[in-house]
Design a protein around this motif. Structure first.
Motif, short mmCIF file in Angstrom:
data_model
loop_
_atom_site.label_atom_id
_atom_site.label_comp_id
_atom_site.label_asym_id
_atom_site.label_seq_id
_atom_site.Cartn_x
_atom_site.Cartn_y
_atom_site.Cartn_z
N ALA A 88 0.87 -1.10 -0.12
CA ALA A 88 -0.07 -0.28 0.13
C ALA A 88 1.00 1.31 0.13
N VAL A 89 0.49 2.22 -0.73
CA VAL A 89 1.13 3.44 -0.81
C VAL A 89 0.11 4.56 0.08
N VAL A 90 0.42 4.93 1.27
CA VAL A 90 -0.36 5.65 2.41
C VAL A 90 0.01 6.90 2.33
N THR A 91 -0.74 7.85 2.15
CA THR A 91 -0.54 9.55 2.06
C THR A 91 -0.27 9.75 3.58
N GLY A 92 0.83 10.43 3.75
CA GLY A 92 1.22 11.09 5.13
C GLY A 92 2.77 10.93 5.26
N ASP A 93 3.08 11.67 6.36
CA ASP A 93 4.54 11.61 6.76
C ASP A 93 4.85 10.25 7.41
N THR A 94 5.96 9.83 7.12
CA THR A 94 6.54 8.62 7.51
C THR A 94 6.12 7.99 9.08
N LEU A 95 6.54 9.07 9.87
CA LEU A 95 6.36 8.65 11.29
C LEU A 95 4.91 8.43 11.78
N PRO A 96 4.12 9.35 11.56
CA PRO A 96 2.84 8.79 11.96
C PRO A 96 2.40 7.75 11.10
N VAL A 97 2.32 7.69 10.10
CA VAL A 97 1.91 6.57 9.15
C VAL A 97 2.36 5.24 9.81
N MET A 98 3.72 5.01 9.94
CA MET A 98 3.98 3.80 10.62
C MET A 98 3.49 3.33 11.87
N ALA A 99 3.41 4.44 12.72
CA ALA A 99 2.92 4.43 13.84
C ALA A 99 1.40 3.83 13.86
N GLU A 100 0.65 4.52 13.14
CA GLU A 100 -0.83 4.28 12.97
C GLU A 100 -0.84 2.64 12.34
N GLU A 101 -0.05 2.55 11.40
CA GLU A 101 -0.01 1.11 10.66
C GLU A 101 0.30 -0.06 11.75
N SER A 102 1.11 0.37 12.98
CA SER A 102 1.57 -0.76 13.73
C SER A 102 0.31 -1.11 14.69
N ARG A 103 -0.62 -0.37 14.79
CA ARG A 103 -1.82 -0.78 15.50
C ARG A 103 -2.38 -2.16 15.06
N GLY A 104 -2.32 -2.37 13.88
CA GLY A 104 -3.05 -3.51 13.34
C GLY A 104 -2.00 -4.49 12.90
N ALA A 105 -0.67 -4.45 13.48
CA ALA A 105 0.24 -5.32 13.07
C ALA A 105 0.76 -6.23 14.28
N ALA A 106 1.17 -7.53 13.87
CA ALA A 106 1.92 -8.31 14.89
C ALA A 106 3.15 -7.96 15.17
N LEU A 107 3.93 -7.45 14.30
CA LEU A 107 5.43 -6.89 14.35
C LEU A 107 5.61 -6.07 13.34
N ALA A 108 6.39 -4.75 13.85
CA ALA A 108 6.66 -3.90 12.67
C ALA A 108 8.01 -3.82 12.26
N VAL A 109 8.64 -3.93 11.21
CA VAL A 109 10.09 -4.30 10.75
C VAL A 109 10.29 -2.93 9.86
N VAL A 110 11.48 -2.33 10.59
CA VAL A 110 12.05 -1.01 9.63
C VAL A 110 13.40 -1.35 9.45
N GLY A 111 14.14 -0.62 8.63
CA GLY A 111 15.56 -0.42 8.37
C GLY A 111 16.20 0.58 9.32
N SER A 112 17.40 0.45 9.80
CA SER A 112 18.16 1.11 10.62
C SER A 112 18.09 2.70 10.07
N ARG A 113 18.34 2.90 8.83
CA ARG A 113 18.40 4.08 8.11
C ARG A 113 17.84 4.09 6.72
N GLY A 114 16.94 5.12 6.46
CA GLY A 114 16.36 5.12 5.08
C GLY A 114 16.96 6.16 4.25
N LEU A 115 16.27 6.44 3.26
CA LEU A 115 17.08 7.53 2.14
C LEU A 115 16.78 9.09 3.07
#
Length: 298
Positions: A88-115
């Protein structure tokens, strides 16, 4: 997807693709789906999203965002062909988008450093923010990002509620991987729990070896019951005199996964991430899972 999926955030960076491979393997081991999310903030900046009339039809920021997700899905299916994956492409800034998406996840995975990380940063803002504000356990892919990295699961134990959730998560992770669990408890006389009151006439506040025995007992109590529930997981106990940050970072060199609680028993009230979890996130040599109290294994 019926069960809560493994969530992974992507931005087109190599670190993001390394996180996708780790997330796909986690989804396969858990028998659940994978959700790939790209936070698309350009609509908020009111810039043109569609291809330029002077450029190729596949150009434009929106197409680029969709290609980022498609590439990540291909990479996930190459790593774990049998998993169910959606993007999914979700409109919004990365930080609030990922925090909100994590509500419905069993585990959230991210890289240590992005672009978007500044050169020289050991850890990007998304990883720090999600570890502090996520609504599920968060796995930050550090080190080489090898999804099949071998070694034990190492968990930092300090007797706190958050540490208890981390211990439960670590046992389940070791069981899924078919590997050993190393439980590390580091202590110093300045951080040790006070022993029971002794005879005021005694020459010392505690008998020789009493502090060390108390710390051994703390680790044993933290593991009690879990070894019975996970009888196939070999457990090594390490009670080390010294700083927990240094002990866990050193142990991470041999680990497939490091698991820590978000805040230990020495944390200041109101802190979302303790100093030990922050140090491990920044300096560990392997992927690091941060687990909050009440947010352990599901």
């Amino acid at each position: 997807m019926v069960s809560a999926p493994v969530l992974v955030g992507v931005d087109g960076s190599p670190a993001g693709l390394a996180a996708v491979a780790v997330a796909a393997r986690e989804a396969r081991m858990r028998g659940i789906g994978l959700r790939v999310v790209h936070a698309f903030f350009w609509p908020m900046m009111r810039v043109p999203l569609e291809p330029s009339s002077m450029g190729p039809p596949e150009g434009g920021l929106r197409n680029q965002a969709e290609r980022t997700v498609e590439e990540a899905l291909r990479h996930a299916r190459e790593t774990a062909p049998d998993i169910e994956a959606e993007g999914a492409v979700v409109t919004g800034d990365t930080l609030p988008v990922m925090a909100e998406e994590s509500r419905g996840a069993a585990l959230a995975v991210v890289g240590s450093r992005g672009l978007g990380a500044f050169t020289g940063l050991l850890l990007g803002s998304t990883a720090v923010h999600l570890a502090a504000h996520g609504h599920c356990p968060v796995l930050v892919v550090r080190g080489a990002g090898d999804p099949a990295r071998e070694g034990p699961v190492i968990v930092g134990v300090d007797g706190s509620p958050s540490g208890g959730a981390a211990t439960e998560f670590a046992f389940a992770a070791a069981a899924r991987r078919g590997t050993a669990l190393v439980a590390v408890h580091a202590w110093s006389p300045w951080r040790a729990e006070a022993p029971a009151p002794r005879d005021p006439a005694a020459p010392y506040a505690s008998a020789p070896g009493e502090l060390a025995a108390n710390e051994e007992r703390l680790l044993a109590e933290a593991l009690a019951g879990r070894q019975e529930r996970y009888p196939d997981v070999p457990v090594e106990r390490r009670v080390l005199r010294g700083g927990p940050r240094e002990a866990l970072i050193e142990a991470s060199r041999e680990a497939a996964l490091m698991v820590v609680g978000a805040r230990g028993r020495g944390g200041f009230t109101g802190m979302l991430l303790g100093s030990v979890s922050q140090a491990v996130l920044h300096h560990a040599d392997c992927p690091v899972a941060v687990v909050r109290a009440g947010g352990g294994e599901d």
